[in-house]
Design a protein around this motif. Structure first.
Motif, PDB file in Angstrom:
ATOM      1  N   TYR A 175      36.276  33.466  41.827  1.00 27.83           N
ATOM      2  CA  TYR A 175      36.510  32.360  41.326  1.00 27.83           C
ATOM      3  C   TYR A 175      35.113  32.228  40.879  1.00 27.83           C
ATOM      4  CZ  TYR A 175      35.833  31.025  46.044  1.00 27.83           C
ATOM      5  OH  TYR A 175      35.195  31.304  47.423  1.00 27.83           O
TER       6      TYR A 175
ATOM      7  N   ALA B 265      40.692  32.954  37.899  1.00 28.08           N
ATOM      8  CA  ALA B 265      41.395  33.870  36.458  1.00 28.08           C
ATOM      9  C   ALA B 265      42.846  34.351  36.820  1.00 28.08           C
ATOM     10  CB  ALA B 265      40.317  34.863  36.041  1.00 28.08           C
ATOM     11  N   THR B 266      43.078  35.269  38.090  1.00 30.74           N
ATOM     12  CA  THR B 266      43.731  36.176  38.533  1.00 30.74           C
ATOM     13  C   THR B 266      44.402  35.363  40.137  1.00 30.74           C
ATOM     14  OG1 THR B 266      42.666  38.267  39.125  1.00 30.74           O
ATOM     15  CG2 THR B 266      43.761  37.598  36.916  1.00 30.74           C
TER      16      THR B 266
END
Length: 201
Positions: free
Chosen positions: A162, A156-157
């Protein structure tokens, strides 16, 4: 795609692949539902204690095979809890037959799932679950042979954690490594135990 939908889709995908690759017809009454399916086969991976193990190490035993990863937020822990509780119930009712079942947890996230990480993880569910990992290539080959699809999702960043989408399926293999049955993961422990009692001879 949300995680539940992904796991459901991949579970259906694995079942269809298993049946198609095996060219199966409907199994006669009393025959295992996966009789004739092309799943499983030879493998060599690294166990959670660091030793190398192969499929031949489990000759003569039923193998309860589940693919997942230790960073899985909910699906893998839920399924492993079912496996652990089901095995305990089976051990209590028929210890001799239960001893013939070797549960295997195969990681689809070898980058993070080192042997020590896997050892700590599976210990929470049942003492006889054997965690296995390997190189990216080894895991990919074993997953493909077992009709398992998995795919790492972008974090997401940047640099963040993940998820790995993967087939959600628990498969029982026989003493010669032959596919026997898909065991229920979402019908409760009683249903899981009934299938073990039905197919482990």
């Amino acid at each position: 795609m949300n995680e539940s939908a992904a796991f459901s889709r991949f579970g259906l995908f694995a079942l269809l692949i298993a049946l198609l690759l095996g060219g199966c017809q409907a199994a006669p009454a009393g025959d295992p539902p996966l009789k004739g399916a092309t799943m499983g086969g030879p493998f060599t991976l690294t166990a959670m204690d660091g030793r190398r193990v192969s499929d031949t190490d489990f000759a003569g035993k039923y193998r309860l095979v589940y693919f997942g990863f230790t960073f899985c937020p909910d699906v893998c822990p839920t399924d492993l809890a079912t496996i652990g509780a089901g095995l305990r119930r089976f051990e209590e009712s028929d210890s001799e037959r239960a001893a013939r079942v070797q549960p295997l947890f195969i990681s689809v996230d070898p980058a993070r799932d080192t042997p020590p990480v896997i050892a700590r993880y599976v210990a929470a569910f049942h003492p006889r679950i054997l965690g296995l990992t390997g190189s990216e290539d080894e895991v990919a080959r074993v997953a493909r042979a077992h009709a398992i699809f998995y795919e790492r999702q972008p974090p997401a960043t940047p640099g963040g954690d993940y998820l790995v989408d993967h087939t959600r399926i628990i498969v029982l293999y026989g003493p010669q490594g032959e596919p026997v049955a898909i065991l229920p993961h979402d019908e409760g422990v009683d249903a899981f135990v009934r299938e073990l009692e039905r197919w482990v001879r």
